[in-house]
Design an enzyme around this catalytic site. Structure first.
Site, PDB file in Angstrom:
ATOM      1  N   ARG A  84     -13.601 -26.547 -31.486  1.00 38.05           N
ATOM      2  CA  ARG A  84     -14.588 -26.948 -30.422  1.00 38.05           C
ATOM      3  C   ARG A  84     -14.149 -28.216 -29.712  1.00 38.05           C
ATOM      4  O   ARG A  84     -13.574 -29.392 -30.321  1.00 38.05           O
ATOM      5  CB  ARG A  84     -15.972 -27.052 -31.257  1.00 38.05           C
ATOM      6  N   HIS A 109     -12.424 -22.329 -28.737  1.00 38.05           N
ATOM      7  CA  HIS A 109     -10.997 -21.476 -28.942  1.00 38.05           C
ATOM      8  C   HIS A 109     -10.724 -20.893 -27.761  1.00 38.05           C
ATOM      9  O   HIS A 109     -10.303 -19.965 -27.406  1.00 38.05           O
ATOM     10  CB  HIS A 109     -11.529 -20.275 -29.661  1.00 38.05           C
ATOM     11  N   HIS A 178      -6.711 -16.652 -36.396  1.00 35.95           N
ATOM     12  CA  HIS A 178      -8.288 -16.448 -36.823  1.00 35.95           C
ATOM     13  C   HIS A 178      -8.407 -15.266 -37.408  1.00 35.95           C
ATOM     14  O   HIS A 178      -9.397 -14.636 -37.448  1.00 35.95           O
ATOM     15  CB  HIS A 178      -9.137 -16.677 -35.483  1.00 35.95           C
ATOM     16  N   TYR A 180      -9.727 -12.973 -40.745  1.00 35.56           N
ATOM     17  CA  TYR A 180     -10.699 -12.895 -41.343  1.00 35.56           C
ATOM     18  C   TYR A 180     -10.349 -12.291 -42.673  1.00 35.56           C
ATOM     19  O   TYR A 180     -10.043 -10.956 -42.485  1.00 35.56           O
ATOM     20  CB  TYR A 180     -11.967 -12.438 -40.840  1.00 35.56           C
ATOM     21  N   ASP A 245     -18.155 -24.439 -42.476  1.00 31.30           N
ATOM     22  CA  ASP A 245     -17.389 -24.075 -41.215  1.00 31.30           C
ATOM     23  C   ASP A 245     -17.041 -25.604 -40.807  1.00 31.30           C
ATOM     24  O   ASP A 245     -17.565 -26.265 -39.845  1.00 31.30           O
ATOM     25  CB  ASP A 245     -18.232 -23.509 -40.059  1.00 31.30           C
ATOM     26  N   GLN A 281      -9.457 -25.390 -40.878  1.00 30.81           N
ATOM     27  CA  GLN A 281     -10.702 -25.312 -40.799  1.00 30.81           C
ATOM     28  C   GLN A 281     -11.130 -24.150 -41.800  1.00 30.81           C
ATOM     29  O   GLN A 281     -10.512 -22.863 -41.755  1.00 30.81           O
ATOM     30  CB  GLN A 281     -11.030 -24.521 -39.510  1.00 30.81           C
ATOM     31  N   GLU A 309      -8.094 -21.478 -41.100  1.00 25.54           N
ATOM     32  CA  GLU A 309      -7.301 -21.892 -39.995  1.00 25.54           C
ATOM     33  C   GLU A 309      -6.717 -22.918 -39.991  1.00 25.54           C
ATOM     34  O   GLU A 309      -7.352 -24.069 -39.873  1.00 25.54           O
ATOM     35  CB  GLU A 309      -8.395 -21.592 -38.802  1.00 25.54           C
TER      36      GLU A 309
END
Length: 344
Positions: A84, A109, A178, A180, A245, A281, A309
């Site tokens: 961000r 992003h 990114h 998952y 997060d 992250q 990340e």
């Protein structure tokens, strides 16, 4: 030896520019990974459990259609700036830049059409694939023509992701992947039985829009102390956390170092993250809500995956005391992250 296979995965819709999307399969004796030329997306990653059986451990879709619709950046490379930027604004060399706002009041992003939503030009390597694109001056509000190379190589159980970039004007940059993960296998209900550890003495507290407050806080004595492995479900309960997060601050070093581990004791699958980046992250899929149908028509509920990340610190372009994210003409941005899969 790594096998590399190339095939057509689908065609982009005309309103998204058309173009053929290719899929590259890298296969060793212990890992098989599928990567798309759209967004450099890791669409599948199969790795062995203790029983010798392969399972796909990343969330995603079976067809291109899933990836062309709105989704939470499954498997993609995000940029120009991962994470961000507060209010989508920054001032550099006396000029204010305004980016697209796509995450509450902030830019996330890379904006409306970041690196995750564009086609990259692939080149097959003996043990992997290199993707290239030119991000033109002014794209998503960012200055400078930015040449970017993202290279995936597979060697045994180790997937390396190298990011390189050169710019014609000073620009902020922070690239990450990114993906998952759920080491029990994608489509498994949650990640509460995973053990996680992160080699970080400090983390960045955030405001209610997930922007770092500017404080670099010690993890000692908090729920953010993950220096020893914790079982995720019990840990979230113990500290009354809704999930993670947050950026964890890594020791400043440009050399490769081990920064995080994830392990799924029931299957024995384990993943190590090594990187040259200054931050990581840790995200526990808090915004997944079961509304997306993924591979094999399974749904992905909250906390059904985690992301680790590796990147620069969020909103660093507005925080002078954070590690610098500006790339100048004549310099090269060059970072590598290694994901090492094994059974433990």
């Amino acid at each position: 030896m790594t096998e590399v296979k190339r095939e057509v995965f689908g065609q982009m819709p005309p309103e998204q520019g058309g173009g053929v999307v290719e899929k590259f399969t890298l296969k060793s004796d212990s890992v098989k990974v599928e990567i798309l030329s759209l967004g450099c997306i890791i669409a599948a990653l199969e790795t062995k459990g203790r029983d010798g059986q392969f399972s796909d451990v990343v969330l995603g879709f079976d067809t291109l259609e899933g990836y062309t619709r709105k989704h939470p950046f499954f498997g993609a490379v995000v940029g120009r700036v991962a994470n961000r930027i507060a209010k989508g604004k920054f001032t550099m060399e006396g000029k204010e830049y305004q980016l697209f706002i796509n995450n509450g009041p902030n830019s996330l992003h890379g904006g409306a059409r970041g690196f995750d939503k564009v086609l990259w030009s692939p080149q097959v390597l003996p043990n992997g694939v290199c993707f290239f694109r030119l991000s033109p001056d002014g794209e998503e509000g960012y200055p400078g023509d930015l040449k970017v190379w993202v290279t995936y190589t597979l060697s045994g159980g180790e997937l390396a992701i190298n990011y390189r970039a050169q710019t014609s004007k000073t620009t902020p940059i922070s690239l990450t992947n990114h993906a998952y993960f759920n080491l029990a296998g994608q489509g498994s209900r949650d990640i509460y039985d995973h053990e996680i550890s992160i080699e970080a003495d400090s983390y960045l507290p955030v405001d209610d829009t997930k922007i770092p407050t500017g404080e670099v806080a010690a993890v000692q004595g908090t729920g953010f102390d993950l220096r020893q492995p914790v079982e995720l479900g019990k840990h979230l309960q113990k500290f009354c956390l809704d999930g993670f997060d947050h950026n964890f601050c890594l020791q400043e070093a440009r050399a490769r170092r081990l920064v995080a581990r994830a392990r799924h004791p029931p299957t024995g699958r384990a993943m190590e993250v090594h990187t040259t980046q200054p931050g990581i992250q840790f995200y526990t899929g808090n915004n997944l809500d079961g509304s997306l149908k993924g591979k094999g028509a399974v749904v992905y509920p909250k906390h059904s995956a985690f992301c680790l990340e590796t990147q620069s610190w969020p909103d660093a372009v507005n925080k002078p005391h954070f590690p610098n994210t500006l790339l100048h003409p004549g310099e090269e941005y060059n970072h590598t992250t290694w994901l090492v899969f094994n059974t433990a």
